[in-house]
Write an enzyme that holds these catalytic residues in place. Structure first.
Site, PDB file in Angstrom:
ATOM      1  N   LEU A 202       1.015  -1.024  -0.176  1.00  0.00           N
ATOM      2  CA  LEU A 202       0.065  -0.081   0.001  1.00  0.00           C
ATOM      3  C   LEU A 202       0.838   1.325   0.056  1.00  0.00           C
ATOM      4  O   LEU A 202       1.869   1.359   0.679  1.00  0.00           O
ATOM      5  CB  LEU A 202      -0.940  -0.025   1.336  1.00  0.00           C
ATOM      6  N   ASP A 232      -8.801   7.026   9.528  1.00  0.00           N
ATOM      7  CA  ASP A 232      -8.252   6.880   8.245  1.00  0.00           C
ATOM      8  C   ASP A 232      -7.657   5.618   7.752  1.00  0.00           C
ATOM      9  O   ASP A 232      -6.530   4.994   8.724  1.00  0.00           O
ATOM     10  CB  ASP A 232      -6.916   7.916   8.153  1.00  0.00           C
ATOM     11  N   LEU A 233      -8.281   5.039   6.664  1.00  0.00           N
ATOM     12  CA  LEU A 233      -8.009   3.480   6.531  1.00  0.00           C
ATOM     13  C   LEU A 233      -6.573   3.445   6.180  1.00  0.00           C
ATOM     14  O   LEU A 233      -5.908   4.092   5.309  1.00  0.00           O
ATOM     15  CB  LEU A 233      -8.891   3.238   5.169  1.00  0.00           C
ATOM     16  N   ASP A 234      -5.928   2.410   7.075  1.00  0.00           N
ATOM     17  CA  ASP A 234      -4.558   1.872   7.108  1.00  0.00           C
ATOM     18  C   ASP A 234      -3.567   2.999   7.230  1.00  0.00           C
ATOM     19  O   ASP A 234      -2.404   2.812   6.548  1.00  0.00           O
ATOM     20  CB  ASP A 234      -4.312   1.325   5.532  1.00  0.00           C
ATOM     21  N   GLU A 235      -4.005   4.201   7.872  1.00  0.00           N
ATOM     22  CA  GLU A 235      -3.026   5.512   8.011  1.00  0.00           C
ATOM     23  C   GLU A 235      -2.809   5.573   9.542  1.00  0.00           C
ATOM     24  O   GLU A 235      -2.384   6.501   9.975  1.00  0.00           O
ATOM     25  CB  GLU A 235      -3.753   6.503   7.312  1.00  0.00           C
TER      26      GLU A 235
END
Length: 290
Positions: A202, A232-235
Protein backbone atom coordinates in the site's frame (compact mmCIF):
# COMPACT_ATOMS: atom_id res chain seq x y z
CA UNK A 1 13.21 -15.71 26.73
CA UNK A 2 13.23 -13.26 29.65
CA UNK A 3 12.07 -14.50 33.08
CA UNK A 4 8.35 -14.15 33.65
CA UNK A 5 7.40 -11.15 35.80
CA UNK A 6 6.52 -11.98 39.39
CA UNK A 7 2.82 -11.35 40.15
CA UNK A 8 2.24 -8.72 42.80
CA UNK A 9 5.86 -7.58 42.83
CA UNK A 10 6.77 -6.24 39.37
CA UNK A 11 5.24 -3.17 37.74
CA UNK A 12 5.55 -1.11 34.56
CA UNK A 13 5.26 2.67 34.60
CA UNK A 14 4.92 4.55 31.32
CA UNK A 15 4.73 8.30 31.05
CA UNK A 16 4.88 11.22 28.66
CA UNK A 17 4.93 14.95 29.36
CA UNK A 18 6.48 18.24 28.29
CA UNK A 19 10.23 17.96 28.69
CA UNK A 20 11.67 19.69 31.74
CA UNK A 21 14.57 19.36 34.15
CA UNK A 22 14.25 16.88 37.01
CA UNK A 23 11.88 14.36 35.45
CA UNK A 24 14.14 11.32 35.82
CA UNK A 25 15.05 12.39 39.34
CA UNK A 26 11.37 12.71 40.25
CA UNK A 27 10.59 9.21 38.98
CA UNK A 28 13.65 7.73 40.67
CA UNK A 29 12.75 9.43 43.93
CA UNK A 30 9.24 8.01 43.77
CA UNK A 31 10.67 4.51 43.33
CA UNK A 32 13.14 4.90 46.21
CA UNK A 33 10.37 6.10 48.55
CA UNK A 34 8.33 3.01 47.69
CA UNK A 35 11.05 0.33 47.95
CA UNK A 36 11.29 0.13 44.18
CA UNK A 37 14.21 -1.34 42.27
CA UNK A 38 14.59 -0.58 38.56
CA UNK A 39 14.83 -3.70 36.38
CA UNK A 40 14.68 -1.91 33.02
CA UNK A 41 14.43 1.78 32.13
CA UNK A 42 14.13 3.43 28.72
CA UNK A 43 13.51 7.04 27.80
CA UNK A 44 13.22 9.26 24.74
CA UNK A 45 13.31 13.02 24.40
CA UNK A 46 11.42 14.22 21.32
CA UNK A 47 13.20 17.51 20.85
CA UNK A 48 11.09 18.54 17.87
CA UNK A 49 7.90 18.29 19.93
CA UNK A 50 9.54 19.05 23.31
CA UNK A 51 8.04 15.89 24.83
CA UNK A 52 9.61 13.33 27.10
CA UNK A 53 8.72 9.61 27.09
CA UNK A 54 9.75 7.00 29.62
CA UNK A 55 9.10 3.33 30.45
CA UNK A 56 10.28 1.86 33.75
CA UNK A 57 9.97 -1.80 34.74
CA UNK A 58 10.61 -2.19 38.44
CA UNK A 59 9.98 -4.47 41.39
CA UNK A 60 8.99 -3.59 44.95
CA UNK A 61 10.54 -5.29 47.97
CA UNK A 62 7.99 -4.05 50.52
CA UNK A 63 5.14 -6.63 50.61
CA UNK A 64 2.78 -3.99 51.99
CA UNK A 65 3.03 -1.82 48.86
CA UNK A 66 0.53 -2.75 46.14
CA UNK A 67 -0.61 -1.39 42.78
CA UNK A 68 -3.30 0.94 44.11
CA UNK A 69 -0.93 2.46 46.66
CA UNK A 70 1.68 3.04 43.95
CA UNK A 71 -0.89 4.74 41.73
CA UNK A 72 -2.07 6.94 44.58
CA UNK A 73 1.46 7.94 45.56
CA UNK A 74 2.54 8.73 42.00
CA UNK A 75 -0.39 11.11 41.52
CA UNK A 76 1.31 14.18 43.07
CA UNK A 77 4.47 13.56 41.00
CA UNK A 78 2.42 13.38 37.82
CA UNK A 79 0.51 16.53 38.70
CA UNK A 80 3.69 18.48 39.41
CA UNK A 81 5.15 17.77 35.97
CA UNK A 82 1.98 17.55 33.85
CA UNK A 83 2.54 13.84 33.24
CA UNK A 84 0.22 11.54 31.32
CA UNK A 85 0.91 8.08 32.75
CA UNK A 86 -0.11 4.48 33.23
CA UNK A 87 0.98 2.01 35.91
CA UNK A 88 0.20 -1.70 35.77
CA UNK A 89 1.39 -5.06 37.02
CA UNK A 90 3.95 -6.51 34.64
CA UNK A 91 2.62 -10.05 35.04
CA UNK A 92 -1.00 -9.23 34.16
CA UNK A 93 -1.79 -10.61 30.69
CA UNK A 94 -3.43 -8.35 28.12
CA UNK A 95 -6.93 -9.58 27.33
CA UNK A 96 -6.89 -9.79 23.55
CA UNK A 97 -9.82 -10.36 21.20
CA UNK A 98 -8.71 -11.55 17.75
CA UNK A 99 -10.68 -10.90 14.57
CA UNK A 100 -10.13 -12.89 11.37
CA UNK A 101 -11.79 -13.57 8.02
CA UNK A 102 -10.57 -16.25 5.58
CA UNK A 103 -6.77 -16.06 5.95
CA UNK A 104 -5.65 -17.73 9.18
CA UNK A 105 -1.85 -17.48 9.23
CA UNK A 106 -1.74 -14.54 11.67
CA UNK A 107 -4.44 -16.04 13.89
CA UNK A 108 -2.66 -19.39 14.06
CA UNK A 109 0.66 -17.71 14.84
CA UNK A 110 -0.80 -15.66 17.71
CA UNK A 111 -2.56 -18.69 19.18
CA UNK A 112 0.64 -20.73 19.07
CA UNK A 113 2.76 -17.96 20.60
CA UNK A 114 0.20 -17.55 23.36
CA UNK A 115 0.22 -21.27 24.12
CA UNK A 116 4.03 -21.41 24.27
CA UNK A 117 4.22 -18.34 26.53
CA UNK A 118 5.91 -16.11 23.96
CA UNK A 119 3.06 -13.59 24.33
CA UNK A 120 1.72 -12.47 27.72
CA UNK A 121 -1.88 -12.29 26.55
CA UNK A 122 -5.19 -13.99 27.24
CA UNK A 123 -7.51 -14.66 24.30
CA UNK A 124 -11.10 -14.72 25.59
CA UNK A 125 -12.63 -14.76 22.10
CA UNK A 126 -12.09 -15.03 18.37
CA UNK A 127 -14.54 -13.14 16.16
CA UNK A 128 -14.99 -13.82 12.46
CA UNK A 129 -17.38 -12.98 9.68
CA UNK A 130 -16.83 -16.55 8.36
CA UNK A 131 -16.73 -19.98 10.00
CA UNK A 132 -13.46 -21.16 8.41
CA UNK A 133 -11.44 -21.13 11.65
CA UNK A 134 -14.06 -22.31 14.11
CA UNK A 135 -12.26 -25.66 14.33
CA UNK A 136 -8.90 -24.00 14.95
CA UNK A 137 -10.40 -21.97 17.78
CA UNK A 138 -11.85 -25.14 19.29
CA UNK A 139 -8.42 -26.82 19.13
CA UNK A 140 -6.98 -24.05 21.30
CA UNK A 141 -10.02 -23.93 23.57
CA UNK A 142 -10.95 -20.36 22.63
CA UNK A 143 -14.63 -19.35 22.25
CA UNK A 144 -15.47 -18.59 18.61
CA UNK A 145 -18.08 -15.99 17.67
CA UNK A 146 -19.43 -15.97 14.13
CA UNK A 147 -20.69 -12.47 13.35
CA UNK A 148 -21.63 -12.19 9.66
CA UNK A 149 -21.29 -8.76 8.09
CA UNK A 150 -23.24 -7.35 5.17
CA UNK A 151 -23.88 -3.80 4.10
CA UNK A 152 -27.25 -3.92 5.88
CA UNK A 153 -26.11 -5.72 9.05
CA UNK A 154 -22.81 -3.90 9.64
CA UNK A 155 -24.15 -1.60 12.42
CA UNK A 156 -25.59 -4.58 14.31
CA UNK A 157 -22.39 -6.60 13.80
CA UNK A 158 -20.24 -3.80 15.18
CA UNK A 159 -22.59 -3.32 18.12
CA UNK A 160 -22.28 -7.05 18.91
CA UNK A 161 -18.47 -6.75 18.73
CA UNK A 162 -18.46 -3.90 21.24
CA UNK A 163 -20.76 -5.91 23.51
CA UNK A 164 -18.12 -8.65 23.56
CA UNK A 165 -15.35 -6.12 24.19
CA UNK A 166 -17.20 -4.84 27.24
CA UNK A 167 -18.51 -8.20 28.50
CA UNK A 168 -15.10 -9.88 28.25
CA UNK A 169 -13.18 -6.90 29.61
CA UNK A 170 -11.03 -6.78 26.47
CA UNK A 171 -7.88 -4.62 26.53
CA UNK A 172 -6.80 -5.10 22.90
CA UNK A 173 -8.50 -5.96 19.61
CA UNK A 174 -6.29 -7.48 16.91
CA UNK A 175 -7.39 -7.51 13.29
CA UNK A 176 -5.49 -10.62 12.17
CA UNK A 177 -6.37 -10.26 8.48
CA UNK A 178 -9.96 -9.30 9.21
CA UNK A 179 -11.15 -8.16 5.81
CA UNK A 180 -13.86 -5.72 6.80
CA UNK A 181 -13.48 -1.95 7.06
CA UNK A 182 -14.49 -0.74 10.51
CA UNK A 183 -16.77 2.27 10.78
CA UNK A 184 -15.36 5.61 11.93
CA UNK A 185 -17.39 5.38 15.13
CA UNK A 186 -16.00 1.93 15.99
CA UNK A 187 -12.45 3.08 15.22
CA UNK A 188 -12.88 5.95 17.66
CA UNK A 189 -14.26 3.63 20.36
CA UNK A 190 -11.21 1.37 19.96
CA UNK A 191 -8.67 4.19 19.63
CA UNK A 192 -5.26 3.14 20.90
CA UNK A 193 -6.33 -0.43 21.59
CA UNK A 194 -6.86 -1.98 18.15
CA UNK A 195 -4.04 -3.19 15.90
CA UNK A 196 -4.26 -4.05 12.21
CA UNK A 197 -1.84 -5.80 9.85
CA UNK A 198 -1.51 -5.34 6.11
CA UNK A 199 1.01 -5.90 3.37
CA UNK A 200 3.39 -3.02 2.72
CA UNK A 201 2.53 -2.66 -0.95
CA UNK A 202 0.00 0.00 0.00
CA UNK A 203 -0.73 2.38 -1.52
CA UNK A 204 0.88 0.97 -4.68
CA UNK A 205 -1.27 -2.14 -5.03
CA UNK A 206 -4.69 -1.53 -3.54
CA UNK A 207 -7.71 -3.76 -3.90
CA UNK A 208 -7.88 -7.44 -4.76
CA UNK A 209 -4.93 -9.75 -5.46
CA UNK A 210 -2.10 -7.39 -4.46
CA UNK A 211 0.54 -10.11 -4.80
CA UNK A 212 -0.46 -10.73 -8.40
CA UNK A 213 -0.11 -7.00 -9.03
CA UNK A 214 3.27 -7.05 -7.32
CA UNK A 215 4.43 -9.98 -9.45
CA UNK A 216 3.40 -8.18 -12.61
CA UNK A 217 5.45 -5.16 -11.56
CA UNK A 218 8.45 -7.27 -10.58
CA UNK A 219 8.76 -6.10 -6.98
CA UNK A 220 12.00 -6.78 -5.14
CA UNK A 221 10.75 -6.33 -1.58
CA UNK A 222 7.75 -7.88 0.16
CA UNK A 223 6.79 -6.45 3.53
CA UNK A 224 4.13 -5.86 6.14
CA UNK A 225 3.00 -3.07 8.45
CA UNK A 226 1.30 -3.31 11.83
CA UNK A 227 -0.44 -0.14 12.97
CA UNK A 228 -3.14 1.16 15.25
CA UNK A 229 -6.63 1.38 13.80
CA UNK A 230 -7.92 4.87 13.06
CA UNK A 231 -10.79 6.25 10.95
CA UNK A 232 -8.20 6.96 8.21
CA UNK A 233 -7.99 3.57 6.50
CA UNK A 234 -4.55 1.92 6.90
CA UNK A 235 -3.04 5.22 8.04
CA UNK A 236 -2.91 4.67 11.80
CA UNK A 237 0.24 5.08 13.87
CA UNK A 238 2.80 2.49 12.75
CA UNK A 239 4.08 0.09 15.41
CA UNK A 240 6.25 -2.29 13.38
CA UNK A 241 7.32 -2.95 9.79
CA UNK A 242 9.58 -5.47 8.10
CA UNK A 243 10.53 -6.55 4.58
CA UNK A 244 11.96 -9.62 2.87
CA UNK A 245 13.92 -9.40 -0.38
CA UNK A 246 12.49 -11.39 -3.28
CA UNK A 247 13.45 -11.83 -6.93
CA UNK A 248 12.19 -12.83 -10.37
CA UNK A 249 12.18 -16.56 -9.57
CA UNK A 250 9.15 -16.29 -7.27
CA UNK A 251 5.69 -16.67 -8.80
CA UNK A 252 2.57 -15.05 -7.29
CA UNK A 253 1.97 -18.06 -5.04
CA UNK A 254 5.51 -17.85 -3.69
CA UNK A 255 5.06 -14.16 -2.99
CA UNK A 256 1.90 -14.91 -1.03
CA UNK A 257 3.79 -17.45 1.10
CA UNK A 258 6.63 -15.04 1.78
CA UNK A 259 4.17 -12.24 2.51
CA UNK A 260 2.20 -14.32 5.01
CA UNK A 261 5.37 -15.17 6.92
CA UNK A 262 6.36 -11.53 7.32
CA UNK A 263 2.80 -10.49 8.16
CA UNK A 264 2.61 -13.00 11.01
CA UNK A 265 5.97 -11.97 12.43
CA UNK A 266 5.30 -8.24 12.25
CA UNK A 267 1.88 -8.59 13.88
CA UNK A 268 3.29 -10.76 16.66
CA UNK A 269 5.94 -8.14 17.42
CA UNK A 270 3.32 -5.39 17.55
CA UNK A 271 1.06 -7.38 19.88
CA UNK A 272 3.97 -8.30 22.14
CA UNK A 273 5.22 -4.72 22.46
CA UNK A 274 1.73 -3.34 23.06
CA UNK A 275 0.98 -5.99 25.69
CA UNK A 276 4.23 -5.13 27.50
CA UNK A 277 3.43 -1.37 27.49
CA UNK A 278 6.33 -0.68 25.15
CA UNK A 279 4.35 1.40 22.64
CA UNK A 280 3.49 5.04 23.29
CA UNK A 281 1.66 7.41 20.98
CA UNK A 282 3.46 10.54 19.85
CA UNK A 283 0.91 12.30 17.65
CA UNK A 284 0.88 10.47 14.31
CA UNK A 285 3.95 8.47 15.32
CA UNK A 286 4.79 5.90 17.98
CA UNK A 287 7.63 5.61 20.44
CA UNK A 288 8.47 1.91 20.75
CA UNK A 289 10.76 0.85 23.59
CA UNK A 290 11.84 -2.52 22.21
Amino acid sequence: MSPRPQPGREYVLTLSCPDSAGLVHAVSGFLVRNSGNILESQQFDDRLQNRFFMRVHFDVSDPNVDLEQLRYRFGPVAQAYGITWALSEAATPTRTLIMVSKFGHCLNDLLFRRRTGALNIEIPAIVSNHRDFEGLAETYGVPFHHIPVTRDTKPEAEARLMELVRELDVDLVVLARYMQVLSDDLCKQLEGRAINIHHSFLPSFKGARPYDQAYTRGVKLVGATAHYVTPDLDEGQIIEQDVIRVDHSLDPGDLVTVGRDVEAQVLAHAVKWHSESRVMLDGNRTVVFR
